[in-house]
Design a protein around this motif. Sequence first.
Motif, PDB file in Angstrom:
ATOM      1  N   ASP A  45       0.814  -1.223   0.000  1.00 52.50           N
ATOM      2  CA  ASP A  45       0.000   0.000   0.000  1.00 52.50           C
ATOM      3  C   ASP A  45       0.842   1.264   0.000  1.00 52.50           C
ATOM      4  O   ASP A  45       0.330   2.358   0.198  1.00 52.50           O
ATOM      5  N   GLY A  46       2.133   1.150  -0.191  1.00 49.12           N
ATOM      6  CA  GLY A  46       2.962   2.346  -0.295  1.00 49.12           C
ATOM      7  C   GLY A  46       2.992   3.140   0.988  1.00 49.12           C
ATOM      8  O   GLY A  46       3.208   2.582   2.070  1.00 49.12           O
ATOM      9  N   ASP A  47       2.736   4.447   0.870  1.00 47.99           N
ATOM     10  CA  ASP A  47       2.867   5.313   2.051  1.00 47.99           C
ATOM     11  C   ASP A  47       1.656   5.281   2.970  1.00 47.99           C
ATOM     12  O   ASP A  47       1.582   6.040   3.933  1.00 47.99           O
ATOM     13  N   GLY A  48       0.678   4.434   2.698  1.00 48.84           N
ATOM     14  CA  GLY A  48      -0.378   4.155   3.668  1.00 48.84           C
ATOM     15  C   GLY A  48      -1.567   5.075   3.683  1.00 48.84           C
ATOM     16  O   GLY A  48      -2.369   5.018   4.621  1.00 48.84           O
ATOM     17  N   ARG A  49      -1.738   5.888   2.657  1.00 47.11           N
ATOM     18  CA  ARG A  49      -2.906   6.777   2.666  1.00 47.11           C
ATOM     19  C   ARG A  49      -4.218   5.995   2.698  1.00 47.11           C
ATOM     20  O   ARG A  49      -5.149   6.356   3.411  1.00 47.11           O
ATOM     21  N   ALA A  53      -7.016   5.691   5.845  1.00 42.46           N
ATOM     22  CA  ALA A  53      -8.407   6.058   5.566  1.00 42.46           C
ATOM     23  C   ALA A  53      -9.351   4.903   5.883  1.00 42.46           C
ATOM     24  O   ALA A  53     -10.445   5.104   6.423  1.00 42.46           O
ATOM     25  N   LEU A  54      -8.930   3.684   5.564  1.00 44.04           N
ATOM     26  CA  LEU A  54      -9.763   2.515   5.855  1.00 44.04           C
ATOM     27  C   LEU A  54      -9.960   2.343   7.354  1.00 44.04           C
ATOM     28  O   LEU A  54     -11.088   2.142   7.827  1.00 44.04           O
ATOM     29  N   LEU A  55      -8.885   2.417   8.123  1.00 44.56           N
ATOM     30  CA  LEU A  55      -8.989   2.222   9.570  1.00 44.56           C
ATOM     31  C   LEU A  55      -9.704   3.372  10.256  1.00 44.56           C
ATOM     32  O   LEU A  55     -10.343   3.178  11.299  1.00 44.56           O
ATOM     33  N   ARG A  56      -9.615   4.556   9.677  1.00 39.32           N
ATOM     34  CA  ARG A  56     -10.379   5.682  10.225  1.00 39.32           C
ATOM     35  C   ARG A  56     -11.875   5.465  10.019  1.00 39.32           C
ATOM     36  O   ARG A  56     -12.692   5.797  10.881  1.00 39.32           O
ATOM     37  N   GLN A  57     -12.248   4.874   8.880  1.00 40.02           N
ATOM     38  CA  GLN A  57     -13.660   4.655   8.567  1.00 40.02           C
ATOM     39  C   GLN A  57     -14.199   3.392   9.232  1.00 40.02           C
ATOM     40  O   GLN A  57     -15.268   3.416   9.848  1.00 40.02           O
ATOM     41  N   ALA A  58     -13.467   2.286   9.106  1.00 38.10           N
ATOM     42  CA  ALA A  58     -13.900   1.008   9.670  1.00 38.10           C
ATOM     43  C   ALA A  58     -13.331   0.885  11.076  1.00 38.10           C
ATOM     44  O   ALA A  58     -12.281   0.271  11.299  1.00 38.10           O
ATOM     45  N   HIS A  74       7.157   2.518   7.283  1.00 42.45           N
ATOM     46  CA  HIS A  74       7.314   3.553   8.313  1.00 42.45           C
ATOM     47  C   HIS A  74       6.324   4.693   8.063  1.00 42.45           C
ATOM     48  O   HIS A  74       5.663   5.177   8.998  1.00 42.45           O
ATOM     49  N   ALA A  75       6.202   5.108   6.806  1.00 37.57           N
ATOM     50  CA  ALA A  75       5.244   6.160   6.466  1.00 37.57           C
ATOM     51  C   ALA A  75       3.820   5.693   6.731  1.00 37.57           C
ATOM     52  O   ALA A  75       2.978   6.464   7.223  1.00 37.57           O
ATOM     53  N   LEU A  76       3.531   4.444   6.409  1.00 34.81           N
ATOM     54  CA  LEU A  76       2.190   3.886   6.639  1.00 34.81           C
ATOM     55  C   LEU A  76       1.848   3.900   8.126  1.00 34.81           C
ATOM     56  O   LEU A  76       0.744   4.305   8.519  1.00 34.81           O
ATOM     57  N   LYS A  77       2.783   3.476   8.963  1.00 30.73           N
ATOM     58  CA  LYS A  77       2.520   3.439  10.408  1.00 30.73           C
ATOM     59  C   LYS A  77       2.302   4.843  10.966  1.00 30.73           C
ATOM     60  O   LYS A  77       1.463   5.045  11.859  1.00 30.73           O
ATOM     61  N   LYS A  78       3.049   5.825  10.470  1.00 29.65           N
ATOM     62  CA  LYS A  78       2.867   7.198  10.924  1.00 29.65           C
ATOM     63  C   LYS A  78       1.470   7.697  10.577  1.00 29.65           C
ATOM     64  O   LYS A  78       0.823   8.379  11.382  1.00 29.65           O
ATOM     65  N   ARG A  79       0.984   7.369   9.377  1.00 25.94           N
ATOM     66  CA  ARG A  79      -0.350   7.805   8.980  1.00 25.94           C
ATOM     67  C   ARG A  79      -1.432   7.119   9.818  1.00 25.94           C
ATOM     68  O   ARG A  79      -2.433   7.730  10.175  1.00 25.94           O
ATOM     69  N   HIS A 115      -3.225  -1.863  -4.128  1.00 27.91           N
ATOM     70  CA  HIS A 115      -3.273  -0.607  -4.877  1.00 27.91           C
ATOM     71  C   HIS A 115      -1.932  -0.361  -5.558  1.00 27.91           C
ATOM     72  O   HIS A 115      -0.911  -0.208  -4.886  1.00 27.91           O
ATOM     73  N   PHE A 116      -1.934  -0.334  -6.883  1.00 29.85           N
ATOM     74  CA  PHE A 116      -0.722  -0.074  -7.667  1.00 29.85           C
ATOM     75  C   PHE A 116       0.435  -0.948  -7.179  1.00 29.85           C
ATOM     76  O   PHE A 116       1.550  -0.509  -6.987  1.00 29.85           O
ATOM     77  N   PHE A 117       0.094  -2.207  -6.953  1.00 30.71           N
ATOM     78  CA  PHE A 117       1.066  -3.195  -6.494  1.00 30.71           C
ATOM     79  C   PHE A 117       1.231  -4.344  -7.476  1.00 30.71           C
ATOM     80  O   PHE A 117       2.355  -4.774  -7.764  1.00 30.71           O
ATOM     81  N   LEU A 118       0.132  -4.850  -8.019  1.00 29.37           N
ATOM     82  CA  LEU A 118       0.230  -5.987  -8.936  1.00 29.37           C
ATOM     83  C   LEU A 118       1.047  -5.631 -10.170  1.00 29.37           C
ATOM     84  O   LEU A 118       1.653  -6.512 -10.783  1.00 29.37           O
ATOM     85  N   ASP A 119       1.083  -4.323 -10.522  1.00 26.24           N
ATOM     86  CA  ASP A 119       1.872  -3.920 -11.691  1.00 26.24           C
ATOM     87  C   ASP A 119       3.377  -4.022 -11.439  1.00 26.24           C
ATOM     88  O   ASP A 119       4.175  -3.821 -12.359  1.00 26.24           O
ATOM     89  N   CYS A 120       3.762  -4.330 -10.207  1.00 26.76           N
ATOM     90  CA  CYS A 120       5.177  -4.556  -9.893  1.00 26.76           C
ATOM     91  C   CYS A 120       5.565  -6.030 -10.026  1.00 26.76           C
ATOM     92  O   CYS A 120       6.710  -6.401  -9.781  1.00 26.76           O
ATOM     93  N   LEU A 121       4.592  -6.870 -10.408  1.00 25.13           N
ATOM     94  CA  LEU A 121       4.802  -8.310 -10.471  1.00 25.13           C
ATOM     95  C   LEU A 121       4.580  -8.828 -11.887  1.00 25.13           C
ATOM     96  O   LEU A 121       3.930  -8.179 -12.699  1.00 25.13           O
ATOM     97  N   ASN A 122       5.110 -10.019 -12.162  1.00 23.31           N
ATOM     98  CA  ASN A 122       4.785 -10.682 -13.420  1.00 23.31           C
ATOM     99  C   ASN A 122       3.622 -11.650 -13.198  1.00 23.31           C
ATOM    100  O   ASN A 122       3.143 -11.829 -12.067  1.00 23.31           O
ATOM    101  N   ASP A 123       3.170 -12.294 -14.259  1.00 22.75           N
ATOM    102  CA  ASP A 123       2.003 -13.168 -14.158  1.00 22.75           C
ATOM    103  C   ASP A 123       2.211 -14.301 -13.148  1.00 22.75           C
ATOM    104  O   ASP A 123       1.294 -14.627 -12.380  1.00 22.75           O
ATOM    105  N   ALA A 124       3.383 -14.910 -13.151  1.00 23.32           N
ATOM    106  CA  ALA A 124       3.650 -16.017 -12.236  1.00 23.32           C
ATOM    107  C   ALA A 124       3.586 -15.556 -10.780  1.00 23.32           C
ATOM    108  O   ALA A 124       3.064 -16.275  -9.906  1.00 23.32           O
TER     109      ALA A 124
END
Length: 229
Positions: A45-49, A53-58, A74-79, A115-124
């Motif tokens: 999830d990158g920098d955790g935005r 938002a999910l944990l604030r809502q749910a 580290h950025a995710l935990k700070k957010r 989010h914008f993670f699967l594009d860092c992987l190949n099909d396998a």
Amino acid sequence: MSGFDRLAKPYRWMEYLSFGTALENCRFHFLPVLRNTRHALLLGDGDGRFTAALLRQATAADAVAIDASGGMLHALKKRCAAVGAERRIQTFCTALNNGLSESLPRNHFDLIVTHFFLDCLNDAEVEHIAHDAALCATADARWVISDFHIPDHGAMRLPSRLIVRLLYLAFRLLTGLRAQQLPTHGPILHRNGWQMQQQQTSLGGLLISELWQRADNANIAKSIKSELQ
């Protein structure tokens, strides 16, 4: 050290300068229907935005976030701490190219997010993730995906192809990313027991947001469209 560590601090502003708020809107598109989430698994999830938002809502949810970049985590935990959710998030710094850890609980997560993670992987590699995700997901689980996409037709097909190619080149130089083309995640998820329920496109089809459901409980998701209206 992950090549993405050096991008952790400037990533948000790099994103805004490149695409404005389009990527953020893409991530948040299905957020309104996720308020009843109990246990979320967030991959890359990158920098955790979105995580924050999910944990604030749910407010009753807890989450596990996995990323190969310690800087991004580290950025995710700070957010998450900024929204008072630091005790509801666990983080693990590990590569995901070979799938998910066997230590993750089976039949536990009712939400999986990439989010914008699967594009860092190949099909396998996506195949490994999809297989393992099905094992640790509940029968009513949802999977939310945001990613880049090359439309099959239309005015944005060639521009999208060029933009995606340039993005892969840039991230290869900046982070050492090995992937150089978008994986075909749709058929992979489908054969691993997932069924797409909703898809939203933006920027002429360059960006997609998708909501998938466990195929054996796909009828549960028929109310999603009304929830979003």
